[in-house]
Design a protein around this motif. Sequence first.
Motif, PDB file in Angstrom:
ATOM      1  N   THR A 198      -0.208   7.694   0.466  1.00 33.70           N
ATOM      2  CA  THR A 198      -0.192   6.247   0.236  1.00 33.70           C
ATOM      3  C   THR A 198      -0.350   5.952  -1.250  1.00 33.70           C
ATOM      4  O   THR A 198      -1.257   6.466  -1.906  1.00 33.70           O
ATOM      5  CB  THR A 198      -1.334   5.574   1.020  1.00 33.70           C
ATOM      6  OG1 THR A 198      -1.212   5.922   2.396  1.00 33.70           O
ATOM      7  CG2 THR A 198      -1.265   4.068   0.880  1.00 33.70           C
ATOM      8  N   ARG A 199       0.523   5.127  -1.786  1.00 32.79           N
ATOM      9  CA  ARG A 199       0.485   4.800  -3.209  1.00 32.79           C
ATOM     10  C   ARG A 199      -0.528   3.673  -3.438  1.00 32.79           C
ATOM     11  O   ARG A 199      -0.189   2.518  -3.601  1.00 32.79           O
ATOM     12  CB  ARG A 199       1.865   4.384  -3.686  1.00 32.79           C
ATOM     13  CG  ARG A 199       2.916   5.485  -3.583  1.00 32.79           C
ATOM     14  CD  ARG A 199       4.267   4.990  -4.029  1.00 32.79           C
ATOM     15  NE  ARG A 199       4.237   4.533  -5.412  1.00 32.79           N
ATOM     16  CZ  ARG A 199       5.256   3.910  -6.026  1.00 32.79           C
ATOM     17  NH1 ARG A 199       6.363   3.653  -5.351  1.00 32.79           N
ATOM     18  NH2 ARG A 199       5.137   3.529  -7.275  1.00 32.79           N
ATOM     19  N   TYR A 214      -6.717   5.850   9.200  1.00 32.47           N
ATOM     20  CA  TYR A 214      -6.087   6.756   8.237  1.00 32.47           C
ATOM     21  C   TYR A 214      -4.652   7.090   8.651  1.00 32.47           C
ATOM     22  O   TYR A 214      -3.730   7.066   7.824  1.00 32.47           O
ATOM     23  CB  TYR A 214      -6.906   8.035   8.120  1.00 32.47           C
ATOM     24  CG  TYR A 214      -6.238   9.135   7.341  1.00 32.47           C
ATOM     25  CD1 TYR A 214      -6.162   9.097   5.953  1.00 32.47           C
ATOM     26  CD2 TYR A 214      -5.655  10.220   8.001  1.00 32.47           C
ATOM     27  CE1 TYR A 214      -5.540  10.100   5.244  1.00 32.47           C
ATOM     28  CE2 TYR A 214      -5.032  11.231   7.298  1.00 32.47           C
ATOM     29  CZ  TYR A 214      -4.975  11.176   5.923  1.00 32.47           C
ATOM     30  OH  TYR A 214      -4.350  12.166   5.221  1.00 32.47           O
ATOM     31  N   SER A 215      -4.447   7.354   9.933  1.00 33.59           N
ATOM     32  CA  SER A 215      -3.102   7.704  10.404  1.00 33.59           C
ATOM     33  C   SER A 215      -2.142   6.533  10.296  1.00 33.59           C
ATOM     34  O   SER A 215      -0.922   6.734  10.171  1.00 33.59           O
ATOM     35  CB  SER A 215      -3.170   8.198  11.853  1.00 33.59           C
ATOM     36  OG  SER A 215      -3.590   7.162  12.728  1.00 33.59           O
ATOM     37  N   LEU A 216      -2.657   5.309  10.348  1.00 30.60           N
ATOM     38  CA  LEU A 216      -1.805   4.117  10.264  1.00 30.60           C
ATOM     39  C   LEU A 216      -1.615   3.633   8.831  1.00 30.60           C
ATOM     40  O   LEU A 216      -0.776   2.759   8.585  1.00 30.60           O
ATOM     41  CB  LEU A 216      -2.409   2.984  11.090  1.00 30.60           C
ATOM     42  CG  LEU A 216      -2.511   3.179  12.600  1.00 30.60           C
ATOM     43  CD1 LEU A 216      -3.290   2.032  13.227  1.00 30.60           C
ATOM     44  CD2 LEU A 216      -1.128   3.286  13.231  1.00 30.60           C
ATOM     45  N   SER A 217      -2.385   4.158   7.892  1.00 30.75           N
ATOM     46  CA  SER A 217      -2.410   3.605   6.536  1.00 30.75           C
ATOM     47  C   SER A 217      -1.084   3.742   5.809  1.00 30.75           C
ATOM     48  O   SER A 217      -0.785   2.953   4.915  1.00 30.75           O
ATOM     49  CB  SER A 217      -3.521   4.275   5.712  1.00 30.75           C
ATOM     50  OG  SER A 217      -3.310   5.676   5.636  1.00 30.75           O
ATOM     51  N   GLN A 218      -0.269   4.740   6.179  1.00 29.18           N
ATOM     52  CA  GLN A 218       1.035   4.887   5.525  1.00 29.18           C
ATOM     53  C   GLN A 218       1.992   3.767   5.895  1.00 29.18           C
ATOM     54  O   GLN A 218       2.918   3.466   5.149  1.00 29.18           O
ATOM     55  CB  GLN A 218       1.659   6.227   5.902  1.00 29.18           C
ATOM     56  CG  GLN A 218       0.980   7.433   5.261  1.00 29.18           C
ATOM     57  CD  GLN A 218       1.665   8.724   5.657  1.00 29.18           C
ATOM     58  OE1 GLN A 218       1.736   9.076   6.831  1.00 29.18           O
ATOM     59  NE2 GLN A 218       2.195   9.433   4.680  1.00 29.18           N
ATOM     60  N   ARG A 219       1.779   3.141   7.057  1.00 30.90           N
ATOM     61  CA  ARG A 219       2.721   2.143   7.555  1.00 30.90           C
ATOM     62  C   ARG A 219       2.154   0.724   7.577  1.00 30.90           C
ATOM     63  O   ARG A 219       2.879  -0.218   7.853  1.00 30.90           O
ATOM     64  CB  ARG A 219       3.153   2.518   8.979  1.00 30.90           C
ATOM     65  CG  ARG A 219       3.918   3.829   9.057  1.00 30.90           C
ATOM     66  CD  ARG A 219       4.263   4.209  10.481  1.00 30.90           C
ATOM     67  NE  ARG A 219       3.078   4.537  11.265  1.00 30.90           N
ATOM     68  CZ  ARG A 219       2.523   5.756  11.271  1.00 30.90           C
ATOM     69  NH1 ARG A 219       3.036   6.722  10.534  1.00 30.90           N
ATOM     70  NH2 ARG A 219       1.460   5.996  12.011  1.00 30.90           N
ATOM     71  N   SER A 220       0.868   0.574   7.312  1.00 28.88           N
ATOM     72  CA  SER A 220       0.255  -0.745   7.442  1.00 28.88           C
ATOM     73  C   SER A 220      -0.774  -0.973   6.347  1.00 28.88           C
ATOM     74  O   SER A 220      -1.716  -0.178   6.212  1.00 28.88           O
ATOM     75  CB  SER A 220      -0.397  -0.886   8.827  1.00 28.88           C
ATOM     76  OG  SER A 220      -1.186  -2.048   8.905  1.00 28.88           O
ATOM     77  N   GLN A 221      -0.585  -2.030   5.575  1.00 32.53           N
ATOM     78  CA  GLN A 221      -1.582  -2.397   4.578  1.00 32.53           C
ATOM     79  C   GLN A 221      -2.882  -2.844   5.229  1.00 32.53           C
ATOM     80  O   GLN A 221      -3.973  -2.590   4.701  1.00 32.53           O
ATOM     81  CB  GLN A 221      -1.044  -3.513   3.678  1.00 32.53           C
ATOM     82  CG  GLN A 221       0.072  -3.074   2.742  1.00 32.53           C
ATOM     83  CD  GLN A 221       0.559  -4.216   1.872  1.00 32.53           C
ATOM     84  OE1 GLN A 221       0.851  -5.308   2.361  1.00 32.53           O
ATOM     85  NE2 GLN A 221       0.656  -3.977   0.575  1.00 32.53           N
TER      86      GLN A 221
END
Length: 459
Positions: A269-270, A398-405
């Motif tokens: 995640t950036r 954590y697993s959702l953080s790549q797709r959801s702010q």
Amino acid sequence: MSFVRLPHSGNVRLFHMAFIGLLPLLLVLFVVAQQGVDSLVLLLLLASAVSFGLVMWRWELGLFLLVAMLPFEASFIVGGFRDGMKLLTGVTFVSLIFKALRTASVREKLVQVMQRKLTLLLLTLVAWSCISMLWAVNPGVALQRSITFLGVLLLFIMVAALEARLIKRMWLVGILSGVAAVVGAAAAGGAAVGRFTAASEDPNEFAGLVLILAAFLSYGGVFRRFGTLRWILVAVLLIGALLTQSRTGLIALAAAPLLSAIILTFSGTRVLARTLLPYALLVALVVGVLSAWPEVTAPLVDRYSTLSNYQSADTWAGRLGIWQGGLQMVAHYPWLGVGAGNFAVLSPEYSLAAAHLDFLRPGGAVAHNMFLSILAELGVVGLVLFVAILFKAIRTAYSLSQRSQMATACLVSLLVYFVMGSTLSWEYSKLPFLLLGSVISLSICNESYRQLPLRRQAV
């Protein structure tokens, strides 16, 4: 999963509308008939009746109102019932049940919520808290705490049943309410007299609340089209957190974003350039602004400087003695604990610091550490369940953080909660259950999205 439409749906809708229209009116008429009331009280009763009707019409409005009331929770006391927010929670949950009876999609969402592992863990913990009344030192206190636990469980279910798009709106309501609380307390001179807080809230708990709201504003994509306004509101919340003079809040302010950056870096995640650096610059700006007010800055520096002398008992404000007594309590009741809410009942027998607090404020000798509190009250079984709940929630966020702010904001907020809970008895607070419910709602939405055809996902 498909559902057969319930029979007599028209009767259910008619019963629902009767609740909306008749019950508030009857309540107002009953109060007016029983005792004379002035015009202000009558207006408050009418406003309550209208609010009741709106909540019964749209249960989401009740949930938004609950979140808006969080910074002012201590102000909503209703006689012997103690907490007006419990009443609103119950009414909102009843409205949700009525909605589920009429709408298949809501029923399906509730079934999905109840089937989640995190929900099952929470149900087990609440059930264990209720069962602890059987061996509790004071069963009455255990009953009161179990009722509180049931209330926050209902709050968790309602948040989890929200659509993902409404999760952001719910936290937006909380952010605006938090900003209003900080500005209102500052305008009332709260920063000049004693420790800064709003509506008689505990300063440490208020610091934790505004830090979590700041995390959602910084990481959750709220006001992302209004970058300047977004960071101004974050600055207001951070100033409020610092003015509370909460030393744990200061540690959370520094530690939670750093821990989040480390965790999120592994997920790709950036977050560093987009959020963490502006956040750090903003903290520096807030400190600079506060330094321009010597009458405000001096007590802040004096209090925060005590963190460097961590070996002093004064730094911990009696917590070390309470913790030592709590560990002795755990040694005597290791597996089952002393019963829900009973730490404050027994702690004066194990700690002079706890006895002093209980003398100054009866019932106030709490553990000041949510993990120790759970271990002492619900035993090893309760602590294992509590830690499992936090671990599952952090892992899911954590697993959702790549797709959801919003999932990223939940992750940061859970870390803030973890840090603040090290010196606060926050295990029964409403705030963590809002976070847990948000994680479940986002998880269900993510799974539903992944099950859509690729063409619809692209749209």
